[in-house]
Design an enzyme around this catalytic site. Sequence first.
Site, mmCIF file in Angstrom:
data_model
loop_
_atom_site.group_PDB
_atom_site.id
_atom_site.type_symbol
_atom_site.label_atom_id
_atom_site.label_comp_id
_atom_site.label_asym_id
_atom_site.label_seq_id
_atom_site.Cartn_x
_atom_site.Cartn_y
_atom_site.Cartn_z
ATOM 1 N N GLY A 1 -7.775 -18.168 -5.328
ATOM 2 C CA GLY A 1 -8.734 -17.106 -5.046
ATOM 3 C C GLY A 1 -8.700 -16.061 -6.139
ATOM 4 O O GLY A 1 -7.750 -15.960 -6.925
ATOM 5 N N GLY B 1 -9.871 -11.785 -6.979
ATOM 6 C CA GLY B 1 -10.266 -10.508 -6.413
ATOM 7 C C GLY B 1 -10.230 -9.411 -7.454
ATOM 8 O O GLY B 1 -10.020 -9.653 -8.650
ATOM 9 N N GLN C 1 -8.021 -7.220 -7.951
ATOM 10 C CA GLN C 1 -6.701 -6.909 -8.503
ATOM 11 C C GLN C 1 -6.141 -8.032 -9.378
ATOM 12 O O GLN C 1 -5.167 -7.826 -10.078
ATOM 13 C CB GLN C 1 -5.719 -6.612 -7.355
ATOM 14 C CG GLN C 1 -6.157 -5.493 -6.430
ATOM 15 C CD GLN C 1 -6.373 -4.191 -7.155
ATOM 16 O OE1 GLN C 1 -5.580 -3.820 -8.013
ATOM 17 N NE2 GLN C 1 -7.460 -3.497 -6.831
ATOM 18 N N GLY C 2 -6.747 -9.232 -9.323
ATOM 19 C CA GLY C 2 -6.241 -10.313 -10.150
ATOM 20 C C GLY C 2 -6.620 -11.672 -9.586
ATOM 21 O O GLY C 2 -7.464 -11.785 -8.700
ATOM 22 N N THR C 3 -5.976 -12.744 -10.108
ATOM 23 C CA THR C 3 -6.259 -14.124 -9.721
ATOM 24 C C THR C 3 -4.990 -14.743 -9.149
ATOM 25 O O THR C 3 -3.897 -14.532 -9.666
ATOM 26 C CB THR C 3 -6.739 -14.934 -10.943
ATOM 27 O OG1 THR C 3 -7.867 -14.271 -11.523
ATOM 28 C CG2 THR C 3 -7.135 -16.336 -10.533
ATOM 29 N N VAL C 4 -5.149 -15.530 -8.069
ATOM 30 C CA VAL C 4 -3.997 -16.158 -7.393
ATOM 31 C C VAL C 4 -4.030 -17.664 -7.670
ATOM 32 O O VAL C 4 -5.062 -18.316 -7.482
ATOM 33 C CB VAL C 4 -4.037 -15.895 -5.876
ATOM 34 C CG1 VAL C 4 -2.830 -16.539 -5.202
ATOM 35 C CG2 VAL C 4 -4.058 -14.399 -5.601
ATOM 36 N N LYS D 1 0.326 -14.567 -8.306
ATOM 37 C CA LYS D 1 -0.791 -13.639 -8.531
ATOM 38 C C LYS D 1 -0.688 -13.062 -9.939
ATOM 39 O O LYS D 1 0.289 -12.413 -10.288
ATOM 40 C CB LYS D 1 -0.760 -12.512 -7.503
ATOM 41 C CG LYS D 1 -1.898 -11.505 -7.653
ATOM 42 C CD LYS D 1 -1.845 -10.459 -6.552
ATOM 43 C CE LYS D 1 -2.973 -9.447 -6.690
ATOM 44 N NZ LYS D 1 -2.930 -8.424 -5.643
ATOM 45 N N ASP E 1 -7.215 -2.342 2.269
ATOM 46 C CA ASP E 1 -8.243 -3.374 2.084
ATOM 47 C C ASP E 1 -8.122 -4.447 3.169
ATOM 48 O O ASP E 1 -8.075 -5.642 2.891
ATOM 49 C CB ASP E 1 -8.129 -4.007 0.694
ATOM 50 C CG ASP E 1 -9.399 -4.755 0.294
ATOM 51 O OD1 ASP E 1 -10.446 -4.534 0.941
ATOM 52 O OD2 ASP E 1 -9.347 -5.548 -0.648
#
Length: 733
Positions: A412, A414, A416-419, A433, A531
């Site tokens: 996923g 978002g 704040q970053g990529t997982v 992450k 969030d």
Amino acid sequence: MAEAMVVFQIIVLLGSMNAFVKAVGLVNSSCSQSCGNVSIPYPFGIEPGCYISDSYRIDCNHSFSPPKPMFTTFTQFEVLDISLDGTLRVNYPRFFSCSNGTKTKPFDSLAARSLVFSQSRNRFIAIGCDNFASLNDAEDAVICGCMSVCDNKAINRGNGCNGINCCQTTIPSDLQDFSLSLKPIDPNHPSSTCKYAFIVEQMWFETNLTSPSDIQNMSHVPVVLEWLIDSTLSSHVLGNNFSREYDDINSTYSCATHSSSLGSRKALTCSCKPGFEGNPYFPDPRVPERCTDIDECIGSPCSSSSFHCVNTIGSYQCLIIEPPRTKTYAIAIVISTCLGLLFLLIGGWWSYKVIMKRKNIKRKEKFFKRNGGLLLQQHLSSGEANVEKTKLFNSKDLEKATDHFNVNRILGQGGQGTVYKGMLVDGKIVAVKKSKVIDEEKQLEEFINEVVILSQINHRNVVKLLGCCLETEVPLLVYEFIPNGTLSQYLHVQNEEFPSTWDMRLRIATEVAGALFYLHSAASLPIYHRDIKSTNILLDDKYRAKIADFGTSRSIAIDQTHLTTVVQGTFGYLDPEYFQSSQFTEKSDVYSFGVVLVELLTGEKAISSTRTPEIKSLATYFIHAMEENNFLDIIDAQVMKDSKTEEIIAVAKLAKMCLNLSGKKRPTMKEVAMQLEAIQTLRTTPNVQQNYEEVENVRSEMYEQWDVISTSTISGADSGVASSSDAHPLLSF
């Protein structure tokens, strides 16, 4: 004899000129090679017979001086550059509105020309105060957008496009047609400035403008389009004898078909092989000169004057110039030279490896210090964090675990970053992450504080932080892997094996409420998540809820009541009171949880384009149904089938209190968790009505003031929720 040699040289020269003309892509001698200052290579062309199909026709407008090439869809765009790598730069109009209402404009489709907007080289930009701009599809659904807030000081300083008076975002892939919409964030506070939105070439926007406001004086901006050739036209490039990929070992070029944005059809791409240059799309495969050999000997590539450069087809050779000496001496020179070159290559290779290894070590040390590694080690050694469970991973292990952060491992993405999904050397599956770049001056201490705090959290309904890596350019956080996706997928994607029953939904709601109560009240320092939404609630192998994504979370002092921050959150879940005041309290998390509770009741999404604009927000839709006393009509059919009306009413009242526009009138997460646990208790008790009253009496004794609100009738609860017209726009994003 001399005359015959001259004639032979002239014939060779004419043949070379003919090969050159074919290599640059001319179909015949009457085809124009350019229009004004822009080169027009095949498959594009100006005159009939000079382009591969009508989709590649360029109009040369001679009303300008110099003439300008124009590309026609429904309107004409000026062509700035055509590249054989599959890109086309054009001037594209920008859109603006000087009114305070919503304004939408459809733009011409590029589908007829087999063109798409380049996702990697373009950005969607919006300029203006109090501005929400979006790209919409044919059904007027938002496909991307961004929001900019007001700051007059920032306007005077000419700051960059960072969300204040200007915002930017990426565009979807394979974008061909869209409509563009501009609307104010808050219609009740009109702005006197004009609003602008447009797609623009990212490099041009970043390098050619001193300030984003410069765009106000322009009617068009450069964009990059990607062109491709439909494989049905391959015979125009490869000839009738080649209906498949063409990559003959003796040819100077290669062509291949691949998937594209043309639906189920394939696209054809060609390129010259290494050592050759020219136009690989020249429409005659029998002519090898379509890509001509490069003379690598120009510029003397040989390293010594003792060597003579000889150009070969696709390459070159450096031959030793044999001196006029004895054969034995020449052999000795050759052997010694070869040995010297061999030792030089070995020494150079070894030196390079040593230098690169030292450079890599220093680079990792630099990143480790910049990302706060020394500060984090102090926290770990001082016992402030759980040393046994918090680990400092090295970058090599995490790169191996994620296959060098392969895009196929992405779980996923978002804000704040990529997982990424990864597997450690011990076989343990984890989620890695990859955060965005941290501002060394402002966010370093907060990031380290976040890692330390999360390492202390030990709750079964909160995703565990296993460790982090600080020796890379951006910090890497390692979490436990949660296999069954998000609550949003569970609610909105059909799952026949594990249907979303009322018991399952009520249990998930109770677990999330308990975890938030723990973060707010039971943790060593109160933590605001900031969030909460269904996509940030994960489900483990037993479908137990796990709260995730603490990228925007903040810890506060025990005696602190709120955080004052730049507004962050997700449309549909964002607390209207926080949006107005920029002050985030624990009741802001309560509001977001209320939206999740309504999702569990109704099975609807937080924001839906299928509802009317006034009730696009699920929170507004639900409150309106409660006020009209017909909320049972919007409850999910599975919930109505599995539950009792008393349970639905109790949860609906609780959700309505969580969604109160006044934070002071919302319950705490402790009260919410107790209410949900009480409702769960009722489901296991035979005499539902009697025990419902008993639980209500017990709860009334403990929380008398809050219970007056939570157990009142629907009409009485309506008085606790502001329903004035001023409040609705904050819920209808």
